[in-house]
Design an enzyme around this catalytic site. Structure first.
Site, short mmCIF file in Angstrom:
data_model
loop_
_atom_site.label_atom_id
_atom_site.label_comp_id
_atom_site.label_asym_id
_atom_site.label_seq_id
_atom_site.Cartn_x
_atom_site.Cartn_y
_atom_site.Cartn_z
N SER A 139 7.49 0.16 23.55
CA SER A 139 6.92 0.97 22.47
C SER A 139 5.59 1.51 22.98
O SER A 139 5.04 0.97 23.96
CB SER A 139 6.69 0.08 21.26
OG SER A 139 5.82 0.68 20.34
N TYR A 152 3.34 -7.68 17.13
CA TYR A 152 4.23 -6.67 17.74
C TYR A 152 3.61 -6.14 19.04
O TYR A 152 4.26 -6.10 20.08
CB TYR A 152 4.44 -5.54 16.73
CG TYR A 152 5.46 -4.49 17.16
CD1 TYR A 152 6.79 -4.82 17.33
CD2 TYR A 152 5.07 -3.17 17.38
CE1 TYR A 152 7.72 -3.85 17.71
CE2 TYR A 152 6.00 -2.20 17.75
CZ TYR A 152 7.32 -2.55 17.91
OH TYR A 152 8.25 -1.60 18.29
N1 LIG Z 1 11.54 3.03 15.40
C1 LIG Z 1 10.41 3.11 16.04
O1 LIG Z 1 9.52 3.85 15.65
C2 LIG Z 1 10.23 2.31 17.30
C3 LIG Z 1 9.15 2.65 18.11
C4 LIG Z 1 8.94 1.96 19.29
C5 LIG Z 1 9.81 0.97 19.66
N2 LIG Z 1 10.86 0.62 18.86
C6 LIG Z 1 11.75 -0.46 19.31
O2 LIG Z 1 13.09 -0.03 19.26
C7 LIG Z 1 13.93 -1.17 19.14
C8 LIG Z 1 14.99 -0.90 18.09
O3 LIG Z 1 14.36 -0.78 16.85
P1 LIG Z 1 14.75 0.34 15.77
O4 LIG Z 1 13.57 1.20 15.60
O5 LIG Z 1 16.05 0.94 16.11
O6 LIG Z 1 14.80 -0.54 14.44
P2 LIG Z 1 16.03 -1.16 13.61
O7 LIG Z 1 16.87 -0.09 13.07
O8 LIG Z 1 15.39 -2.12 12.68
O9 LIG Z 1 16.89 -1.92 14.70
C9 LIG Z 1 16.50 -3.17 15.22
C10 LIG Z 1 17.74 -3.86 15.73
O10 LIG Z 1 17.36 -5.10 16.34
C11 LIG Z 1 18.20 -6.10 15.81
N3 LIG Z 1 17.65 -7.44 15.90
C12 LIG Z 1 16.51 -7.93 15.36
N4 LIG Z 1 16.40 -9.24 15.66
C13 LIG Z 1 17.49 -9.57 16.41
C14 LIG Z 1 17.96 -10.75 17.01
N5 LIG Z 1 17.29 -11.90 16.91
N6 LIG Z 1 19.12 -10.71 17.73
C15 LIG Z 1 19.82 -9.57 17.83
N7 LIG Z 1 19.45 -8.43 17.26
C16 LIG Z 1 18.30 -8.43 16.55
C17 LIG Z 1 18.45 -5.68 14.37
O11 LIG Z 1 19.56 -6.38 13.86
P3 LIG Z 1 19.77 -6.73 12.30
O12 LIG Z 1 20.46 -5.55 11.71
O13 LIG Z 1 20.60 -7.96 12.32
O14 LIG Z 1 18.40 -6.95 11.72
C18 LIG Z 1 18.71 -4.20 14.58
O15 LIG Z 1 20.01 -3.99 15.05
C19 LIG Z 1 13.03 -2.36 18.86
O16 LIG Z 1 12.86 -3.11 20.04
C20 LIG Z 1 11.72 -1.71 18.47
O17 LIG Z 1 10.61 -2.51 18.75
C21 LIG Z 1 11.09 1.28 17.68
#
Ligand SMILES: NC(=O)c1ccc[n+]([C@@H]2O[C@H](COP(=O)([O-])OP(=O)(O)OC[C@H]3O[C@@H](n4cnc5c(N)ncnc54)[C@H](OP(=O)(O)O)[C@@H]3O)[C@@H](O)[C@H]2O)c1
Length: 280
Positions: A139, A152
């Protein structure tokens, strides 16, 4: 032969979209998620795109030892495992003074130790086949500290350091490591996935007004959050490359400029800009 990619956290957001984009581009995708009941959206999207045969599912909670062991045993049945996308993660907020050690550990268990455990399970296969790619979802928070988000930010900074070491270690085995550094995108992470240290939610917290300023700033920026498909497309681009010559891939509105300024501007000026903007 079509390449096989395994992705963590495929139930929503970047993970779900990357699964579909990869399958549309000919990759065989193993979409892992901690609750397989969440696979319905992917199944529906696969049907719409006629790519059902390209996606299979595996239950994987990156923090559960048994789950990682099961993954290891399943991997031995695959002809190859070409790409690992460590995407699973969530965001934990709160002020440094008020986040308990347990809460910090919970954040690190998923965002760092879970990612390490999955990578350790996959690497022996990649080493044997003398090639592969590991793509770690960091991120902008992996390069810059933000107030009220230390669990985070710290977990993503640690992920970046670990990934640098990993890249230097496994490159001689033909394995490329890359880090994706998104800014803010419209996924569930800021709603369903976001948790806040209990103490920082109390009106009596000494940081209560600081928290209000941060929330106001976040709220006003929401409309400019990026389309997560952009990140899914970057994942496909990296998976399709012969070699990942760069370690870091920042993405999102203003992200490259912000990272440049962070390195360029003296800290005292950077800090003043932050505090002025948040009115603290
Ligand atoms: N969106 C942004 O603005 C942003 C920016 C920078 C980085 N990121 C990174 O992108 C990645 C994906 O996030 P996202 O934005 O797509 O959010 P999201 O829609 O909330 O997706 C997060 C995913 O991680 C899964 N997860 C959480 N804990 C877990 C565990 N213990 N074991 C397996 N799966 C788990 C969630 O599963 P459940 O459905 O079971 O909760 C969900 O599938 C993350 O690493 C996040 O830090 C996001």
């Amino acid at each position: 032969m079509h390449k096989t990619a395994i992705i963590t956290g495929a139930s929503s957001g970047f993970g779900l979209l990357a699964t579909i984009e990869l399958a549309k581009n000919g990759f065989n995708v193993i979409a892992t998620m901690r609750n397989l009941k969440s696979k319905d959206t992917i199944i529906e999207l696969c049907k719409q795109n006629n790519i059902q045969s390209k996606v299979s599912f595996m239950q994987l909670d990156v923090t559960a030892k048994e789950s990682i062991e099961e993954l290891s045993s399943q991997l031995s049945n695959l002809p190859s495992i070409d790409i690992l996308i460590n995407n699973a993660g969530f965001a934990f907020g709160g002020f440094c003074e008020e986040v308990s050690i347990l809460e910090y550990k919970e954040q690190f268990n998923t965002n760092l130790f879970g990612l390490i455990a999955v990578t350790q399970a996959v690497l022996p296969y990649m080493r044997k086949q003398k090639g592969g790619k590991v793509i770690n979802m960091s991120s902008i928070s992996g390069k810059i500290g933000f107030p009220g988000l230390s669990p985070y930010v710290a977990s993503k900074h640690a992920l970046e350091g670990w990934s640098e070491c990993l890249r230097l270690e496994v490159k001689p085995f033909g394995i490329d490591v890359a880090i994706i550094e998104p800014g803010s995108f419209q996924t569930n992470i800021w709603t369903k996935g976001k948790k806040i240290a209990q103490k920082s939610t109390f009106p009596s917290s000494p940081y209560a007004s600081y928290m209000k300023s941060i929330e106001k700033e976040l709220e006003s920026g929401k409309s400019s959050y990026g389309d997560p498909t952009e990140v899914a497309k970057l994942i496909v681009e990296l998976c399709s490359k012969k070699e990942l010559t760069k370690l870091r891939y920042p993405i999102g509105k203003g992200v490259k400029l912000t990272l440049f300024l962070k390195n360029f501007i003296p800290w005292k000026v950077w800090e003043r800009i932050f505090h002025k903007r948040l009115n603290v």
